[in-house]
Design a protein around this motif. Structure first.
Motif, PDB file in Angstrom:
ATOM      1  N   PRO A 276     -38.237 -28.956 -12.427  1.00 41.27           N
ATOM      2  CA  PRO A 276     -38.464 -29.102 -10.994  1.00 41.27           C
ATOM      3  C   PRO A 276     -38.022 -27.848 -10.252  1.00 41.27           C
ATOM      4  O   PRO A 276     -37.047 -27.198 -10.623  1.00 41.27           O
ATOM      5  CB  PRO A 276     -37.592 -30.311 -10.616  1.00 41.27           C
ATOM      6  N   TYR A 277     -38.749 -27.525  -9.179  1.00 36.37           N
ATOM      7  CA  TYR A 277     -38.466 -26.279  -8.460  1.00 36.37           C
ATOM      8  C   TYR A 277     -37.038 -26.237  -7.946  1.00 36.37           C
ATOM      9  O   TYR A 277     -36.351 -25.219  -8.075  1.00 36.37           O
ATOM     10  CB  TYR A 277     -39.454 -26.134  -7.296  1.00 36.37           C
ATOM     11  N   TRP A 278     -36.552 -27.349  -7.398  1.00 38.03           N
ATOM     12  CA  TRP A 278     -35.199 -27.349  -6.838  1.00 38.03           C
ATOM     13  C   TRP A 278     -34.162 -27.099  -7.924  1.00 38.03           C
ATOM     14  O   TRP A 278     -33.143 -26.456  -7.709  1.00 38.03           O
ATOM     15  CB  TRP A 278     -34.913 -28.677  -6.130  1.00 38.03           C
ATOM     16  N   LYS A 279     -34.439 -27.601  -9.134  1.00 40.36           N
ATOM     17  CA  LYS A 279     -33.510 -27.391 -10.241  1.00 40.36           C
ATOM     18  C   LYS A 279     -33.564 -25.937 -10.713  1.00 40.36           C
ATOM     19  O   LYS A 279     -32.534 -25.350 -11.081  1.00 40.36           O
ATOM     20  CB  LYS A 279     -33.846 -28.333 -11.394  1.00 40.36           C
ATOM     21  N   LEU A 280     -34.765 -25.367 -10.699  1.00 37.95           N
ATOM     22  CA  LEU A 280     -34.929 -23.971 -11.087  1.00 37.95           C
ATOM     23  C   LEU A 280     -34.072 -23.071 -10.207  1.00 37.95           C
ATOM     24  O   LEU A 280     -33.352 -22.190 -10.696  1.00 37.95           O
ATOM     25  CB  LEU A 280     -36.406 -23.583 -10.964  1.00 37.95           C
ATOM     26  N   ILE A 281     -34.133 -23.301  -8.908  1.00 39.09           N
ATOM     27  CA  ILE A 281     -33.339 -22.507  -7.972  1.00 39.09           C
ATOM     28  C   ILE A 281     -31.850 -22.824  -8.131  1.00 39.09           C
ATOM     29  O   ILE A 281     -30.993 -21.927  -8.069  1.00 39.09           O
ATOM     30  CB  ILE A 281     -33.784 -22.764  -6.522  1.00 39.09           C
ATOM     31  N   GLY A 282     -31.546 -24.082  -8.367  1.00 38.69           N
ATOM     32  CA  GLY A 282     -30.150 -24.508  -8.455  1.00 38.69           C
ATOM     33  C   GLY A 282     -29.423 -23.996  -9.678  1.00 38.69           C
ATOM     34  O   GLY A 282     -28.175 -23.978  -9.696  1.00 38.69           O
TER      35      GLY A 282
END
Length: 399
Positions: A203-209
């Protein structure tokens, strides 16, 4: 948002022609950040605003580029690279066309922020090309693309000025940039692998996180980030104050002379290609040491003779560009030798650290120059280089 990708596929290597094409693509796309800078006066006149108001264009480009590095570049770890590249090129082209037709400064500023956010393709191409080249040749690949980025950022200012000089309209420069950027859609995507090297589904938010954790997990990343920030701070301080220095006695030169120094230092930028090969053969630490010696020599010459000698300024700027470019290549090679699956995120963190260092250096350099003159600025840069030397000594235990 979920980005899916199958497991990383074996790399087939990177041919010289493909590497050169990727370097040219990096040059053309990074130029979109810098080519408006010489046009600000023409833009101010054309839109009926003040010169300081037109300066929002340059600020918007830097803000957009920083946003793109933070939010777009990490996608290269997991996205379909051909699809991502095509989307970025098309969005940037659209932004350039909107800018060319902008009826007012507000529209032009918004378009500039948007197109600068999507024109981060050079920072997507860098880790991708390093992976395609393989461990034995990643250094020279990074060096070649690095030269492309340097030439694109430098020559774009000269090119845009020439286009406007011939056409008499600043909007023509945006149209030419849109044509060059859009044309890359026909060539670049097919040269890249279909997928990045990351996990199957993130997930994109996890990638950034995940990025803050990477700082804690990789000492090599922390070293490169610190080294990149300190030397880029000194580098930026010099270029931020050069125009003021040239405008005062004994030179009494106009602002255009500061732009010419980009051309004067092109030989050094071209010679810095050797940094990639040396990083492959001798390791990043060796190149860092060589580069720091060049940068230190540059500021020594600039400090002792650069106050009243144009020749010293030219020699010093060439040493600074050569050392700074080699320094950048060595730091990125060190970062790219880490986990291939997270190279884009590692590059994001490295570039953000360098940008932060550059911002601190520009502010510090201009403040010191305003209060203490050229000598004060040089001494401040010496402080940044001392921090870099300490970091380099501490980094020797990493190899």
């Amino acid at each position: 948002m979920t980005v899916e990708a199958p497991p990383a596929q074996p790399r087939s290597g990177l041919g010289r022609g493909t590497a050169l094409t990727i370097a040219i693509a990096g040059a053309l796309t990074v130029a979109n950040i810098y080519f408006p800078q010489p046009l600000l006066d023409a833009i101010a006149s054309g839109l009926g605003v003040s010169g300081s108001a037109a300066g929002l264009i340059a600020t918007g480009a830097q803000v957009g580029y920083a946003l793109g590095i933070s939010l777009v570049v990490p996608l290269a770890d997991v996205a379909r690279l051909r699809r991502l590249t095509t989307a970025l090129l098309l969005l940037t082209t659209a932004g350039l066309l909107v800018a060319a037709a902008a009826p007012n400064l507000a529209t032009l500023t918004v378009a500039t922020v948007a197109l600068s956010t999507t024109t981060v393709l050079p920072q997507v191409l860098m880790p991708t090309a390093a992976s395609m080249a393989g461990p034995a040749h990643s250094g020279r690949t990074v060096g070649m693309i690095g030269i492309g980025i340097t030439l694109g950022s430098t020559l774009s200012r000269t090119f845009s000025g020439a286009v406007v000089g011939l056409s008499g309209d600043w909007r023509t420069a945006y149209l030419v940039a849109a044509a060059l950027t859009g044309g890359l859609v026909l060539v670049l995507p097919r040269l890249l692998p279909e997928y990045g090297g990351g996990e199957r589904s993130v997930p994109y938010w996890k990638l950034i996180g995940t990025m803050p954790k990477l700082i804690l997990a990789h000492a090599e990343l922390r070293l490169s980030a610190f080294l990149g920030a300190t030397v880029f701070a000194a580098f930026s301080a010099f270029w931020a104050t050069l125009a003021f220095h040239l405008a005062g006695p004994p030179f009494e030169k106009g602002v255009a002379w500061a732009g010419l120094f980009g051309l004067f230092s092109l030989p050094a930028a071209l010679l810095s290609y050797s940094a990639g090969r040396l990083s492959d053969q001798r390791g990043p630490l060796y190149v860092n040491t060589l580069a720091l010696a060049c940068v230190a020599a540059a500021f020594l010459i600039l400090g002792v003779y650069g106050g009243d000698s144009m020749t010293a300024l030219v020699i010093g700027s060439n040493l600074l560009v050569y050392g700074g470019s080699c320094w950048q290549v060595a730091n990125q090679v060190r970062v790219f030798r880490l986990d291939e699956r997270i190279r884009a995120r590692l590059n994001t963190l490295f570039m953000l650290a360098s940008f932060a260092g550059g911002a601190v250096g520009s502010l510090t350099g201009t403040a010191l120059h305003a209060r203490y003159g050229w000598t004060g600025m040089i001494l401040g840069c010496g402080g940044f280089l001392l921090l870099a030397a300490v970091g380099l000594l501490r980094g020797r235990r990493l190899g």
